[in-house]
Scaffold this motif. Structure first.
Motif, PDB file in Angstrom:
ATOM      1  N   GLU A 169     118.551  80.364  42.444  1.00 18.24           N
ATOM      2  CA  GLU A 169     119.259  81.253  43.348  1.00 18.24           C
ATOM      3  C   GLU A 169     120.660  80.735  43.604  1.00 18.24           C
ATOM      4  O   GLU A 169     120.949  79.560  43.420  1.00 18.24           O
ATOM      5  CB  GLU A 169     118.507  81.414  44.666  1.00 18.24           C
ATOM      6  CG  GLU A 169     118.474  80.176  45.517  1.00 18.24           C
ATOM      7  CD  GLU A 169     117.866  80.457  46.874  1.00 18.24           C
ATOM      8  OE1 GLU A 169     118.296  79.813  47.846  1.00 18.24           O
ATOM      9  OE2 GLU A 169     116.972  81.307  46.944  1.00 18.24           O
ATOM     10  N   VAL A 170     121.544  81.651  43.995  1.00 15.92           N
ATOM     11  CA  VAL A 170     122.921  81.303  44.302  1.00 15.92           C
ATOM     12  C   VAL A 170     123.115  81.393  45.806  1.00 15.92           C
ATOM     13  O   VAL A 170     122.738  82.385  46.430  1.00 15.92           O
ATOM     14  CB  VAL A 170     123.904  82.247  43.576  1.00 15.92           C
ATOM     15  CG1 VAL A 170     125.341  81.954  44.006  1.00 15.92           C
ATOM     16  CG2 VAL A 170     123.761  82.075  42.065  1.00 15.92           C
ATOM     17  N   VAL A 171     123.677  80.361  46.401  1.00 17.70           N
ATOM     18  CA  VAL A 171     123.876  80.305  47.842  1.00 17.70           C
ATOM     19  C   VAL A 171     125.369  80.244  48.148  1.00 17.70           C
ATOM     20  O   VAL A 171     126.093  79.465  47.535  1.00 17.70           O
ATOM     21  CB  VAL A 171     123.166  79.066  48.449  1.00 17.70           C
ATOM     22  CG1 VAL A 171     123.410  78.999  49.949  1.00 17.70           C
ATOM     23  CG2 VAL A 171     121.681  79.099  48.141  1.00 17.70           C
TER      24      VAL A 171
ATOM     25  N   ASN B 282     119.456  78.041  54.101  1.00 12.02           N
ATOM     26  CA  ASN B 282     120.205  76.867  54.540  1.00 12.02           C
ATOM     27  C   ASN B 282     119.641  75.597  53.905  1.00 12.02           C
ATOM     28  O   ASN B 282     120.397  74.716  53.480  1.00 12.02           O
ATOM     29  CB  ASN B 282     120.164  76.774  56.065  1.00 12.02           C
ATOM     30  CG  ASN B 282     121.353  76.022  56.634  1.00 12.02           C
ATOM     31  OD1 ASN B 282     122.447  76.081  56.104  1.00 12.02           O
ATOM     32  ND2 ASN B 282     121.124  75.314  57.727  1.00 12.02           N
ATOM     33  N   VAL B 283     118.323  75.489  53.837  1.00 10.57           N
ATOM     34  CA  VAL B 283     117.702  74.330  53.189  1.00 10.57           C
ATOM     35  C   VAL B 283     118.112  74.257  51.728  1.00 10.57           C
ATOM     36  O   VAL B 283     118.452  73.187  51.202  1.00 10.57           O
ATOM     37  CB  VAL B 283     116.165  74.390  53.334  1.00 10.57           C
ATOM     38  CG1 VAL B 283     115.501  73.344  52.438  1.00 10.57           C
ATOM     39  CG2 VAL B 283     115.753  74.159  54.778  1.00 10.57           C
ATOM     40  N   HIS B 284     118.106  75.403  51.058  1.00 12.73           N
ATOM     41  CA  HIS B 284     118.505  75.425  49.645  1.00 12.73           C
ATOM     42  C   HIS B 284     119.956  74.975  49.484  1.00 12.73           C
ATOM     43  O   HIS B 284     120.289  74.246  48.545  1.00 12.73           O
ATOM     44  CB  HIS B 284     118.317  76.832  49.071  1.00 12.73           C
ATOM     45  CG  HIS B 284     116.907  77.131  48.692  1.00 12.73           C
ATOM     46  ND1 HIS B 284     116.530  77.401  47.393  1.00 12.73           N
ATOM     47  CD2 HIS B 284     115.771  77.178  49.429  1.00 12.73           C
ATOM     48  CE1 HIS B 284     115.223  77.633  47.355  1.00 12.73           C
ATOM     49  NE2 HIS B 284     114.748  77.494  48.586  1.00 12.73           N
ATOM     50  N   ALA B 285     120.827  75.401  50.383  1.00 12.48           N
ATOM     51  CA  ALA B 285     122.232  75.008  50.306  1.00 12.48           C
ATOM     52  C   ALA B 285     122.394  73.504  50.514  1.00 12.48           C
ATOM     53  O   ALA B 285     123.180  72.845  49.815  1.00 12.48           O
ATOM     54  CB  ALA B 285     123.036  75.777  51.349  1.00 12.48           C
TER      55      ALA B 285
ATOM     56  N   VAL C 239     115.437  85.094  60.821  1.00 11.32           N
ATOM     57  CA  VAL C 239     115.894  83.735  61.124  1.00 11.32           C
ATOM     58  C   VAL C 239     115.257  82.740  60.166  1.00 11.32           C
ATOM     59  O   VAL C 239     115.904  81.808  59.675  1.00 11.32           O
ATOM     60  CB  VAL C 239     115.577  83.367  62.587  1.00 11.32           C
ATOM     61  CG1 VAL C 239     115.909  81.902  62.868  1.00 11.32           C
ATOM     62  CG2 VAL C 239     116.352  84.266  63.529  1.00 11.32           C
ATOM     63  N   LEU C 240     113.981  82.939  59.849  1.00 10.63           N
ATOM     64  CA  LEU C 240     113.313  82.072  58.878  1.00 10.63           C
ATOM     65  C   LEU C 240     113.965  82.178  57.515  1.00 10.63           C
ATOM     66  O   LEU C 240     114.116  81.183  56.795  1.00 10.63           O
ATOM     67  CB  LEU C 240     111.831  82.441  58.782  1.00 10.63           C
ATOM     68  CG  LEU C 240     110.895  81.812  59.807  1.00 10.63           C
ATOM     69  CD1 LEU C 240     109.484  82.322  59.615  1.00 10.63           C
ATOM     70  CD2 LEU C 240     110.933  80.290  59.702  1.00 10.63           C
ATOM     71  N   GLY C 241     114.364  83.402  57.152  1.00 11.50           N
ATOM     72  CA  GLY C 241     115.051  83.590  55.882  1.00 11.50           C
ATOM     73  C   GLY C 241     116.360  82.815  55.828  1.00 11.50           C
ATOM     74  O   GLY C 241     116.701  82.212  54.802  1.00 11.50           O
TER      75      GLY C 241
END
Length: 358
Positions: free
Chosen positions: A70-72, A43-46, A36-38
């Motif tokens: 990274e790619v989201v 989600n924050v990066h997106a 869930v943390l991952g």
């Protein structure tokens, strides 16, 4: 939006670390599980990528070089989060609390990082951040609800299939035998009166069996969890559907009325199916149901002293084991069966009431 490269990895990581710290301080359940943390981190990066792209924010020296960008996938991530939280029984209120904290954390960090002080631009960045967060919360909540609806519909489809099997196997069998005996009675006619009368008697017996099946199925369709809760529903089932030759008992400890209606309905169906199996397949002489309610879980058992069965063979024997397991899974519960030939059967269910799975 599809796939998008986040060139503001350092900013996203700073926001995520502070968000994680604030979530832990607020005892929000999302911090208790590594996967869930991952998801939270991705989600924050997106969200940061969305806001940075909208305002064409420059890449800071604090951000890592492009080779570790990274790619989201913005399209699939909210759905993945919603389904995963439904599986883990993490209520959407936890996502809303986390989203509110994320906005509180992210806005000042973004404004400070890019030295945004103009009131109009501050308002624009604030609105964009709010939209990026709320859109993802909405999409994940929709996925959460859709997943649970599909599981509930699957559960109800299985219940309809069970009723259809009973109509075919029990009712159809009884009526078929009755017709066969009536045909034989007509065949014997006046030539062999005793055998003809015997076949009529057998036909009447089968028709009574068919009528009893119809009455039992009708009672099951009418009876549900109900406004009074699971205890009266189970007592009603034991009184109307278990033969008098089987000793029954129902023990309830704690306040079972704390169960939400949807939890009670599914748990009732699990326990009813276990009791049905004991009556129809187990050759039991004693059947006991126990329910223990605590603040955070419901534990229930159906115990019989019947002939038991081999668990591997039972998977394909039409005992409804998969249906019971799927209903428990829908509730994020644990479902176990203990049985062996000649040793009776214990069906146990544990259903959490609040919060996520450990």
């Amino acid at each position: 939006m599809g796939y998008q490269t986040n060139k503001h990895v350092g900013l996203a990581e700073e926001i995520f670390r502070e968000h994680h710290r604030r979530l832990e301080s607020a005892s929000i359940a999302l911090t208790r599980n590594a996967p869930v943390l991952g998801q939270l981190q991705r989600n924050v990066h997106a969200i940061v990528a969305d806001v940075a792209e909208q305002f064409d924010l420059p890449v800071s020296n604090a951000d890592p070089p492009a080779d570790i960008d990274e790619v989201v996938n913005h399209t699939l991530l909210p759905t993945e989060i919603g389904v995963d939280r439904a599986l883990r029984n993490i209520h959407p209120i936890e996502s809303l609390r986390a989203a509110a904290l994320l906005f509180e954390v992210a806005l000042p960090i973004i404004l400070r990082r890019y030295v945004i002080t103009d009131p109009a631009r501050v308002a624009a960045v604030s609105l964009a951040l709010h939209d990026a967060i709320s859109r993802r919360v909405s999409l994940s909540s929709l996925a959460y609800v859709n997943y649970l609806i599909e599981k509930l519909q699957a559960s109800r489809r299985e219940e309809r299939r069970r009723i259809a099997r009973d109509l075919h196997d029990r009712l159809g069998h009884s009526i078929g035998l009755a017709l066969q005996n009536l045909d034989l009675s007509r065949h014997y006619g006046t030539q062999d009166r005793l055998r003809s009368d015997a076949k009529v008697g057998a036909a009447m017996h089968e028709m009574r069996e068919a009528l009893q099946t119809v009455q039992e199925l009708t009672a099951e369709l009418r009876r549900s969890f109900g406004a009074d809760g699971i205890e009266p529903a189970l007592r009603g089932y034991l009184a109307s559907s278990v033969p008098a030759t089987i000793r029954t008992g129902l023990t309830v400890t704690g306040d079972v009325k704390v169960m939400p209606r949807e939890v009670g309905e599914e748990l009732y169906l699990i326990l009813r199916e276990a009791a049905r199996n004991a009556v129809r397949h187990g050759e039991a002489t004693e059947l006991r149901i126990t329910i223990v309610a605590s603040e955070d879980a419901i534990n229930a058992e159906v115990i019989d002293d019947g002939r038991g069965f081999d668990l591997i063979d039972a998977q394909t024997a039409g005992f409804g084991l998969r249906s019971m397991a799927e209903r428990a899974d829908l509730l994020n519960g644990r479902f176990t069966i203990t049985s062996a030939p000649g040793s009776g059967t214990v069906v146990a269910v544990e259903v959490p009431l609040y919060g996520p799975e450990g």
